[in-house]
Design a protein around this motif. Structure first.
Motif, short mmCIF file in Angstrom:
data_model
loop_
_atom_site.label_atom_id
_atom_site.label_comp_id
_atom_site.label_asym_id
_atom_site.label_seq_id
_atom_site.Cartn_x
_atom_site.Cartn_y
_atom_site.Cartn_z
N PHE A 112 -33.10 92.29 85.12
CA PHE A 112 -34.33 91.50 85.16
C PHE A 112 -35.49 92.34 85.65
O PHE A 112 -35.38 93.09 86.63
CB PHE A 112 -34.13 90.30 86.08
CG PHE A 112 -35.38 89.51 86.34
CD1 PHE A 112 -36.05 89.65 87.55
CD2 PHE A 112 -35.89 88.67 85.38
CE1 PHE A 112 -37.21 88.93 87.79
CE2 PHE A 112 -37.04 87.95 85.62
CZ PHE A 112 -37.71 88.07 86.83
N PHE B 107 -33.10 85.86 73.27
CA PHE B 107 -33.63 87.21 73.36
C PHE B 107 -34.29 87.67 72.08
O PHE B 107 -33.94 87.22 70.97
CB PHE B 107 -32.50 88.20 73.67
CG PHE B 107 -32.05 88.22 75.09
CD1 PHE B 107 -31.05 87.38 75.53
CD2 PHE B 107 -32.62 89.10 76.00
CE1 PHE B 107 -30.62 87.40 76.85
CE2 PHE B 107 -32.20 89.14 77.32
CZ PHE B 107 -31.20 88.28 77.75
N GLY B 108 -35.22 88.62 72.21
CA GLY B 108 -35.70 89.40 71.08
C GLY B 108 -34.78 90.60 70.87
O GLY B 108 -33.84 90.83 71.64
N LYS B 109 -35.08 91.39 69.82
CA LYS B 109 -34.23 92.53 69.49
C LYS B 109 -34.45 93.72 70.40
O LYS B 109 -33.64 94.65 70.41
CB LYS B 109 -34.47 92.96 68.05
CG LYS B 109 -34.00 91.96 67.01
CD LYS B 109 -34.21 92.52 65.61
CE LYS B 109 -33.71 91.54 64.56
NZ LYS B 109 -33.86 92.09 63.19
N GLN C 39 -35.40 83.91 63.67
CA GLN C 39 -35.53 84.42 65.02
C GLN C 39 -36.58 83.63 65.78
O GLN C 39 -37.72 83.51 65.31
CB GLN C 39 -35.97 85.88 64.97
CG GLN C 39 -34.85 86.89 65.13
CD GLN C 39 -35.45 88.27 65.28
OE1 GLN C 39 -35.95 88.82 64.33
NE2 GLN C 39 -35.45 88.77 66.49
N GLN D 205 -37.03 75.41 80.18
CA GLN D 205 -36.61 74.84 81.47
C GLN D 205 -36.46 73.34 81.40
O GLN D 205 -35.60 72.76 82.03
CB GLN D 205 -37.65 75.16 82.55
CG GLN D 205 -37.74 76.60 82.94
CD GLN D 205 -38.63 76.75 84.15
OE1 GLN D 205 -38.18 76.67 85.28
NE2 GLN D 205 -39.91 76.94 83.91
N TYR E 75 -36.49 91.87 80.36
CA TYR E 75 -35.36 92.60 80.88
C TYR E 75 -35.47 94.04 80.42
O TYR E 75 -35.98 94.34 79.34
CB TYR E 75 -34.04 92.00 80.37
CG TYR E 75 -33.54 90.83 81.17
CD1 TYR E 75 -34.11 89.56 81.00
CD2 TYR E 75 -32.52 90.98 82.09
CE1 TYR E 75 -33.66 88.48 81.74
CE2 TYR E 75 -32.06 89.89 82.82
CZ TYR E 75 -32.64 88.67 82.65
OH TYR E 75 -32.19 87.59 83.39
N SER F 280 -36.80 80.75 77.62
CA SER F 280 -35.95 79.62 77.98
C SER F 280 -36.77 78.35 77.99
O SER F 280 -37.99 78.39 78.20
CB SER F 280 -35.35 79.86 79.37
OG SER F 280 -34.58 78.77 79.79
N PHE G 275 -36.29 94.05 76.63
CA PHE G 275 -36.02 92.81 75.92
C PHE G 275 -36.93 91.71 76.42
O PHE G 275 -37.06 91.50 77.64
CB PHE G 275 -34.57 92.36 76.11
CG PHE G 275 -33.56 93.22 75.42
CD1 PHE G 275 -32.85 94.19 76.11
CD2 PHE G 275 -33.29 93.05 74.07
CE1 PHE G 275 -31.91 94.98 75.48
CE2 PHE G 275 -32.35 93.83 73.42
CZ PHE G 275 -31.66 94.80 74.13
N ASP H 55 -28.87 76.44 80.60
CA ASP H 55 -29.03 77.04 79.28
C ASP H 55 -29.17 78.54 79.39
O ASP H 55 -29.72 79.06 80.35
CB ASP H 55 -30.26 76.45 78.59
CG ASP H 55 -30.10 74.97 78.32
OD1 ASP H 55 -31.10 74.26 78.33
OD2 ASP H 55 -28.95 74.56 78.10
N GLY H 56 -28.69 79.22 78.37
CA GLY H 56 -28.84 80.66 78.33
C GLY H 56 -30.23 81.04 77.84
O GLY H 56 -31.10 80.19 77.65
N LEU H 57 -30.41 82.33 77.65
CA LEU H 57 -31.69 82.85 77.22
C LEU H 57 -31.66 83.17 75.73
O LEU H 57 -30.61 83.52 75.19
CB LEU H 57 -32.01 84.13 78.01
CG LEU H 57 -32.11 83.96 79.53
CD1 LEU H 57 -32.25 85.32 80.20
CD2 LEU H 57 -33.28 83.07 79.89
N TYR I 112 -40.58 79.24 79.74
CA TYR I 112 -40.36 80.26 80.75
C TYR I 112 -39.96 81.53 80.02
O TYR I 112 -39.09 81.49 79.14
CB TYR I 112 -39.25 79.83 81.72
CG TYR I 112 -39.22 80.63 83.00
CD1 TYR I 112 -38.22 81.57 83.22
CD2 TYR I 112 -40.18 80.45 83.98
CE1 TYR I 112 -38.19 82.32 84.38
CE2 TYR I 112 -40.15 81.19 85.14
CZ TYR I 112 -39.16 82.12 85.34
OH TYR I 112 -39.14 82.85 86.50
N GLY J 47 -25.98 97.24 81.69
CA GLY J 47 -26.41 95.94 81.23
C GLY J 47 -27.89 95.75 81.46
O GLY J 47 -28.51 96.46 82.25
N PRO J 48 -28.50 94.78 80.77
CA PRO J 48 -29.92 94.49 81.01
C PRO J 48 -30.14 94.06 82.46
O PRO J 48 -29.30 93.37 83.04
CB PRO J 48 -30.21 93.33 80.05
CG PRO J 48 -29.12 93.38 79.02
CD PRO J 48 -27.93 93.93 79.73
#
Lengths: 115, 114
Positions: free
Chosen positions: A46, A105-107, A2, A95, A36, A93, A89, A101-103, A32, A43-44
């Protein structure tokens, strides 16, 4: 393996007190960081973010602290309100990688605000 | 005024039976993402489209495919679902894909594989 870790699955805080949510990352390319918030059946959304050129970002009741040397960030919520009860969450990223690119995430940490 | 819509919200399929999940957006964003979130796990990026350009994550199984026929719609196809593919699938959009651009998420589709 992770790359973004939120080690507390849940956190219970009394209304009016400070909530502190923690996040650690391992990838040095991350520059960066975002938080969330997710309510059940939604959905999550921001919440706030911080660039690696800063060590603090205040946004109303929400403040993000970044410690690059420790690869650690935290979200402080002051004062905590019942509507803050949600899953939070941490995401990161790179930058400098360019592109869309996507992010990563943590759990997530489930924050429960007690009345 | 929903901005990112996912249909259906719940999908049940049989082991090995192809399934398609749908995502649409009213934001006119260039980038659309698909994330997979298994129970108690972090959302994991599967792939994304920048306009018509498809970008697959290196560890996304071949069993997962995607189509984006126009700006508004994006589909996730699972060719032969296995039990391990049961998860919440989240669609997200971003105006330009920069990290500083907010990603807007749909409510997700929960996939059950019997």
């Amino acid at each position: 393996d992770q790359q973004v870790k939120q080690n507390s699955p849940s956190l219970s805080v009394q209304e009016g007190r400070i909530s502190i949510l923690n996040c650690d990352y391992t990838n040095s390319m991350f520059d960066y960081f975002l938080w969330y918030k997710k309510y059940p059946a939604e959905g999550p959304t921001f919440l706030t973010s911080i660039s690696s050129i800063k060590d603090k970002n205040e946004d109303g009741r929400f403040t993000v602290f970044l410690n690059k040397s420790a690869k650690h960030l935290s979200l402080h919520i002051v004062p905590s309100q019942p509507g803050d009860s949600a899953v939070y969450f941490c995401a990161a990223s790179a930058q400098s990688g360019g592109g869309a690119d996507g992010l990563t995430f943590g759990k997530g940490t489930h924050l429960i605000i007690q009345p | 005024d929903a901005m990112v819509i996912q249909n259906p919200r719940y999908q049940v399929t049989q082991f090995g039976k192809p399934v398609t999940l749908s995502c649409s957006q009213t934001l006119n964003h260039n980038v659309m993402y698909w994330y997979q979130q298994k129970s108690s796990q972090a959302p994991k990026l599967l792939f994304h489209y920048y306009d018509k350009d498809f970008n697959n994550e290196a560890d996304t199984p071949d069993n997962f495919q995607s189509r984006r026929p126009n700006t508004s719609f994006c589909f996730l196809d699972i060719r032969s679902p296995g039990l391990g593919d049961a998860a919440m699938y989240l669609c997200a959009t971003s105006r330009s894909g920069l990290a500083t651009d907010t990603q807007y998420f749909g409510p997700g589709t929960r996939l059950t594989v019997l």
